[in-house]
Design a protein around this motif. Structure first.
Motif, short mmCIF file in Angstrom:
data_model
loop_
_atom_site.label_atom_id
_atom_site.label_comp_id
_atom_site.label_asym_id
_atom_site.label_seq_id
_atom_site.Cartn_x
_atom_site.Cartn_y
_atom_site.Cartn_z
N GLN B 2 0.96 -1.27 0.25
CA GLN B 2 -0.07 0.18 -0.02
C GLN B 2 0.81 1.27 -0.06
O GLN B 2 2.10 1.37 0.72
N ASP B 99 -6.74 12.37 -7.77
CA ASP B 99 -6.68 11.00 -7.72
C ASP B 99 -6.07 10.60 -6.37
O ASP B 99 -4.96 10.35 -5.99
N MET B 100 -6.67 10.57 -5.42
CA MET B 100 -6.83 10.21 -3.93
C MET B 100 -6.55 8.66 -3.68
O MET B 100 -7.02 8.03 -4.38
N ARG B 101 -5.44 8.35 -3.17
CA ARG B 101 -4.99 7.11 -2.73
C ARG B 101 -5.45 6.94 -1.08
O ARG B 101 -5.18 7.71 -0.43
N PHE B 102 -6.10 5.61 -0.78
CA PHE B 102 -6.46 5.21 0.51
C PHE B 102 -5.56 4.26 1.06
O PHE B 102 -5.28 3.09 0.36
N GLY B 103 -5.58 4.45 2.36
CA GLY B 103 -4.97 3.03 3.22
C GLY B 103 -6.04 2.26 3.33
O GLY B 103 -7.15 2.51 2.90
#
Lengths: 113, 112
Positions: B2, B99-103
């Motif tokens: 991740q 473009d957000m990335r999530f944990g």
């Protein structure tokens, strides 16, 4: 109350079917997104769009396509559904500029059998 | 792996206890956001942190952005059953919000 609406909460489809997931937002947001959420993997970005008729691939676009013909509507298409596409699908939208949060829909739980 | 690693993955505590959950990355982020997701619903934005070292408070929730802007923490004081949910951190991959990335999240259960 501003809203992102996903057309179905639960969906069961057969392997090989073409599946359409619909998302509509009423906030006049430029950006719209499709994520899938799986246990232990979190939210993974499939596709996003920052304008009508524009689209960009996220991290896992294989097996999916999208359509954005109108600003308020962003559709996710599974061309030929497979069992590994069983997941929770979340649509989100955001304003085009600046550091702003996403507004999410309630999700569509898709099961492919 | 991740882009954003969250720990712990699961946390179960009694009402009234304090807790801290973490969000770490090897990348520098221009901002980080925290969301809470309840069962059957989409995530809801809690806070955005922008400046390295920034601390933001939301009632009993305290959010901190690391000095190097690679990590963040969420501290809850005197947890209540209503705090139960999945806590997600997110950051923009390219410095904007497109473009957000999530944990993967921390699943918190607060028992009465």
């Amino acid at each position: 109350d501003v809203k992102v609406t996903q057309s179905s909460r639960y969906l069961v489809k057969r392997t090989g079917e073409k599946v359409f997931l619909e998302c509509v937002q009423d906030m006049d947001h430029e950006n719209m997104f499709w994520y899938r959420q799986d246990p232990g993997l979190g939210l993974r970005l499939i596709y996003f769009s920052y304008d009508v008729k524009m689209k960009e691939k996220g991290d896992i676009p294989e097996g999916y396509s999208v359509s954005r013909e109108k600003k308020e509507r962003f559709s996710l298409i599974l061309e030929s559904a497979s069992t590994n596409q069983t997941s929770m699908y979340l649509c989100a939208s955001s304003l085009g500029q600046g550091i702003v949060g996403y507004t999410f829909g309630s999700g569509t739980r898709l099961t492919v059998v | 792996t991740q882009l954003l690693e969250q720990s712990p993955q699961f946390l179960s505590i009694q009402e009234g206890e304090n807790l801290t959950v973490y969000c770490n990355s090897s990348s520098v982020f221009s901002s980080l956001q925290w969301y809470r997701q309840e069962p059957g619903e989409g995530p809801v934005l809690l806070v955005t942190v922008v400046t390295g070292g920034e601390v933001k408070k939301l009632k009993r929730l305290t959010f901190q952005f690391g000095d190097a802007r690679k990590d963040s923490s969420l501290h809850i004081t005197a947890a209540q059953p209503g705090d139960t949910g999945l806590y997600l951190c997110a950051g923009p991959l390219r410095g904007n919000n497109n473009d957000m990335r999530f944990g993967a999240g921390t699943r918190l259960t607060v028992k009465p």
